[in-house]
Motif scaffolding. Structure first.
Motif, PDB file in Angstrom:
ATOM      1  N   ALA A   1       0.926  -1.339   0.030  1.00 42.50           N
ATOM      2  CA  ALA A   1      -0.023   0.019   0.013  1.00 42.50           C
ATOM      3  C   ALA A   1       0.923   1.342   0.168  1.00 42.50           C
ATOM      4  CB  ALA A   1      -1.084  -0.053   1.367  1.00 42.50           C
ATOM      5  N   ASP A   2       1.931   1.495   0.929  1.00 41.33           N
ATOM      6  CA  ASP A   2       2.443   2.477   1.187  1.00 41.33           C
ATOM      7  C   ASP A   2       3.806   2.207   2.014  1.00 41.33           C
ATOM      8  OD1 ASP A   2       1.973   3.403   3.718  1.00 41.33           O
ATOM      9  OD2 ASP A   2      -0.091   3.813   2.945  1.00 41.33           O
ATOM     10  N   GLY A   3       4.922   3.208   1.738  1.00 42.56           N
ATOM     11  CA  GLY A   3       5.920   2.739   2.645  1.00 42.56           C
ATOM     12  C   GLY A   3       6.917   4.111   2.439  1.00 42.56           C
ATOM     13  N   SER A   4       8.074   3.609   3.071  1.00 48.52           N
ATOM     14  CA  SER A   4       9.484   4.828   2.850  1.00 48.52           C
ATOM     15  C   SER A   4      10.580   4.049   3.223  1.00 48.52           C
ATOM     16  CB  SER A   4       9.207   5.752   4.097  1.00 48.52           C
ATOM     17  OG  SER A   4       9.304   5.136   5.428  1.00 48.52           O
ATOM     18  N   GLY A   5      11.543   4.795   2.861  1.00 45.08           N
ATOM     19  CA  GLY A   5      12.862   4.067   3.194  1.00 45.08           C
ATOM     20  C   GLY A   5      13.977   5.104   2.693  1.00 45.08           C
ATOM     21  N   TYR A   6      15.165   4.767   2.605  1.00 39.76           N
ATOM     22  CA  TYR A   6      16.515   5.611   2.432  1.00 39.76           C
ATOM     23  C   TYR A   6      17.652   4.843   1.663  1.00 39.76           C
ATOM     24  CZ  TYR A   6      18.437   3.561   6.454  1.00 39.76           C
ATOM     25  OH  TYR A   6      19.052   2.534   7.492  1.00 39.76           O
ATOM     26  N   TRP A   7      18.457   5.478   1.014  1.00 36.53           N
ATOM     27  CA  TRP A   7      19.641   4.900   0.548  1.00 36.53           C
ATOM     28  C   TRP A   7      20.630   5.703   1.147  1.00 36.53           C
ATOM     29  CZ3 TRP A   7      18.841   4.770  -5.634  1.00 36.53           C
ATOM     30  CH2 TRP A   7      18.120   3.542  -5.947  1.00 36.53           C
ATOM     31  N   ARG A   8      21.775   5.001   1.612  1.00 35.43           N
ATOM     32  CA  ARG A   8      22.926   5.849   2.261  1.00 35.43           C
ATOM     33  C   ARG A   8      24.361   5.493   1.183  1.00 35.43           C
ATOM     34  NH1 ARG A   8      23.257   6.032   8.527  1.00 35.43           N
ATOM     35  NH2 ARG A   8      22.131   7.471   7.851  1.00 35.43           N
ATOM     36  N   TYR A   9      25.120   6.291   1.167  1.00 37.62           N
ATOM     37  CA  TYR A   9      26.381   5.959   0.385  1.00 37.62           C
ATOM     38  C   TYR A   9      27.485   6.412   1.396  1.00 37.62           C
ATOM     39  CZ  TYR A   9      22.910   6.702  -3.504  1.00 37.62           C
ATOM     40  OH  TYR A   9      22.025   6.619  -4.220  1.00 37.62           O
TER      41      TYR A   9
ATOM     42  N   ARG B   1       3.695  -0.882   4.231  1.00 38.43           N
ATOM     43  CA  ARG B   1       2.402  -1.146   4.690  1.00 38.43           C
ATOM     44  C   ARG B   1       1.608  -2.204   4.015  1.00 38.43           C
ATOM     45  NH1 ARG B   1      -2.612   0.614   4.875  1.00 38.43           N
ATOM     46  NH2 ARG B   1      -2.297   2.382   3.772  1.00 38.43           N
ATOM     47  N   PRO B   2       1.492  -3.419   3.999  1.00 36.40           N
ATOM     48  CA  PRO B   2       0.489  -4.189   3.342  1.00 36.40           C
ATOM     49  C   PRO B   2      -1.018  -4.001   3.348  1.00 36.40           C
ATOM     50  CG  PRO B   2       1.214  -5.447   5.178  1.00 36.40           C
ATOM     51  CD  PRO B   2       1.907  -4.041   5.154  1.00 36.40           C
ATOM     52  N   ARG B   3      -1.576  -4.102   2.145  1.00 34.26           N
ATOM     53  CA  ARG B   3      -3.239  -4.029   2.635  1.00 34.26           C
ATOM     54  C   ARG B   3      -3.762  -5.087   2.788  1.00 34.26           C
ATOM     55  NH1 ARG B   3      -2.329  -1.118  -2.523  1.00 34.26           N
ATOM     56  NH2 ARG B   3      -3.515   0.486  -1.510  1.00 34.26           N
ATOM     57  N   TRP B   4      -5.203  -5.370   2.476  1.00 32.30           N
ATOM     58  CA  TRP B   4      -5.833  -6.520   2.562  1.00 32.30           C
ATOM     59  C   TRP B   4      -5.982  -7.291   3.996  1.00 32.30           C
ATOM     60  CZ3 TRP B   4      -3.079  -9.464  -2.007  1.00 32.30           C
ATOM     61  CH2 TRP B   4      -3.209  -8.661  -3.199  1.00 32.30           C
ATOM     62  N   GLY B   5      -5.654  -6.348   4.809  1.00 31.96           N
ATOM     63  CA  GLY B   5      -5.847  -6.921   6.367  1.00 31.96           C
ATOM     64  C   GLY B   5      -5.057  -8.026   6.867  1.00 31.96           C
ATOM     65  N   VAL B   6      -5.697  -9.034   7.622  1.00 32.72           N
ATOM     66  CA  VAL B   6      -4.909 -10.108   8.194  1.00 32.72           C
ATOM     67  C   VAL B   6      -4.536 -10.833   7.131  1.00 32.72           C
ATOM     68  CG1 VAL B   6      -5.245 -12.242   9.791  1.00 32.72           C
ATOM     69  CG2 VAL B   6      -6.252 -10.044  10.242  1.00 32.72           C
ATOM     70  N   LEU B   7      -5.099 -11.332   5.923  1.00 34.39           N
ATOM     71  CA  LEU B   7      -4.595 -12.040   4.755  1.00 34.39           C
ATOM     72  C   LEU B   7      -3.764 -11.522   4.138  1.00 34.39           C
ATOM     73  CD1 LEU B   7      -5.227 -14.390   2.801  1.00 34.39           C
ATOM     74  CD2 LEU B   7      -6.730 -12.848   1.462  1.00 34.39           C
ATOM     75  N   GLY B   8      -3.651 -10.030   3.970  1.00 38.65           N
ATOM     76  CA  GLY B   8      -2.516  -9.195   3.535  1.00 38.65           C
ATOM     77  C   GLY B   8      -1.225  -9.349   4.346  1.00 38.65           C
ATOM     78  N   ALA B   9      -1.448  -9.294   5.385  1.00 38.55           N
ATOM     79  CA  ALA B   9      -0.310  -9.363   6.165  1.00 38.55           C
ATOM     80  C   ALA B   9       0.348 -10.887   6.279  1.00 38.55           C
ATOM     81  CB  ALA B   9      -0.585  -9.073   7.926  1.00 38.55           C
ATOM     82  N   PHE B  10      -0.405 -12.019   6.071  1.00 35.93           N
ATOM     83  CA  PHE B  10       0.009 -13.243   6.077  1.00 35.93           C
ATOM     84  C   PHE B  10       0.843 -13.388   4.816  1.00 35.93           C
ATOM     85  CE2 PHE B  10      -0.367 -17.651   4.625  1.00 35.93           C
ATOM     86  CZ  PHE B  10       0.169 -18.296   5.757  1.00 35.93           C
ATOM     87  N   ALA B  11       0.082 -13.096   3.552  1.00 39.09           N
ATOM     88  CA  ALA B  11       0.783 -13.050   2.255  1.00 39.09           C
ATOM     89  C   ALA B  11       2.111 -12.153   2.327  1.00 39.09           C
ATOM     90  CB  ALA B  11      -0.176 -12.576   1.423  1.00 39.09           C
TER      91      ALA B  11
END
Length: 246
Positions: free
Chosen positions: A94-102, A118-128
């Motif tokens: 669904a959405d997220g964030s991150g960084y690259w470092r050199y 963050r995964p979507r589809w609730g509990v099923l999505g978290a398991f997948a």
């Protein structure tokens, strides 16, 4: 738990920065994307971009993101951070964030990333996600980092490196399949009574070598990358608000 990938590249930091910050160059080596392009930028605002991944020949999932770069710090370290989201209903991510470092270290550059989503589809999505997507994303990121390293260190283009990987993968599969098929059909039929004892051992060794032998130096491999941070790694303070998931 977030993902962490690190590799060491024996290259100039400016060249590494260019290959990772230019969307056209980034798309070539990063297995996770089939398209990356910057969107029109408003002066004084962070850079927005569009990314897409072709999941199936007839299905492409696209999303958008925003990035902020810190060209260089006094110690020579560079960092870029981003947030991303994908509104496509078939996207588990669904959405997220991150960084690259050199991080220059005298013999090259430690190139590392940390990101989470963050995964979507609730509990099923978290398991997948836990079972399939997160391990796959970690592997794809590490494999891509090694492909980038090979490009910079050996001059092997990402397209050629991919062909090397497919060729080696095919050869390994053929050797392992042939060895297993011979074992299943009975080695004595092929090697005669004298080979009834040593043949299974040799065939099992051949199958094991095909599956476990180290990849060639020009073949990308996720196993070459560090997947656990050596210490707590955090983005610079001025970027933490951008990379911290909401």
């Amino acid at each position: 738990m977030g993902l962490y990938i690190e590799t060491h590249v024996r290259a100039d930091i400016d060249e590494l920065w260019a290959r990772t910050q230019d969307p056209a160059e980034h798309r070539r080596w990063d297995l996770r994307f089939t398209e990356i392009r910057n969107l029109p930028r408003v002066e004084g605002e962070p850079q927005h971009f569009r990314y897409a991944t072709r999941v199936l020949p007839f299905l492409t999932i696209a999303g958008t993101g925003v990035s902020a770069g810190e060209k260089e710090r006094p110690d020579g370290t560079r960092t870029s951070a981003l947030r991303f989201s994908c509104p496509h209903p078939l996207s588990l991510l669904a959405d997220g964030s991150g960084y690259w470092r050199y991080v220059p270290d005298g013999g090259g550059v430690r190139f590392l990333t940390g990101y989470d989503y963050r995964p979507r589809w609730g509990v099923l999505g978290a398991f997948a996600d836990r079972l399939v997507l997160r391990p796959l994303m970690g592997w794809a990121t590490a494999w891509s980092f090694d492909r980038l390293r090979i490009w910079l260190e050996h001059g092997v283009t990402p397209e050629r490196a991919r062909r090397n990987w497919l060729a080696e993968l095919t050869l390994r599969a053929l050797v392992a399949t042939a060895a297993c098929a011979t074992l299943a059909s009975g080695p004595a039929a092929l090697f005669g009574p004298a080979g009834a004892f040593p043949a299974p051992l040799l065939l099992a060794s051949a199958a094991g070598a095909a599956l476990l032998a180290p990849p060639l130096s020009r073949t990308p491999a996720a196993r070459r990358c560090l997947r656990t941070p050596p210490a707590q790694v955090r983005p610079p303070r001025l970027l933490r608000s951008l990379v911290t998931p909401r």
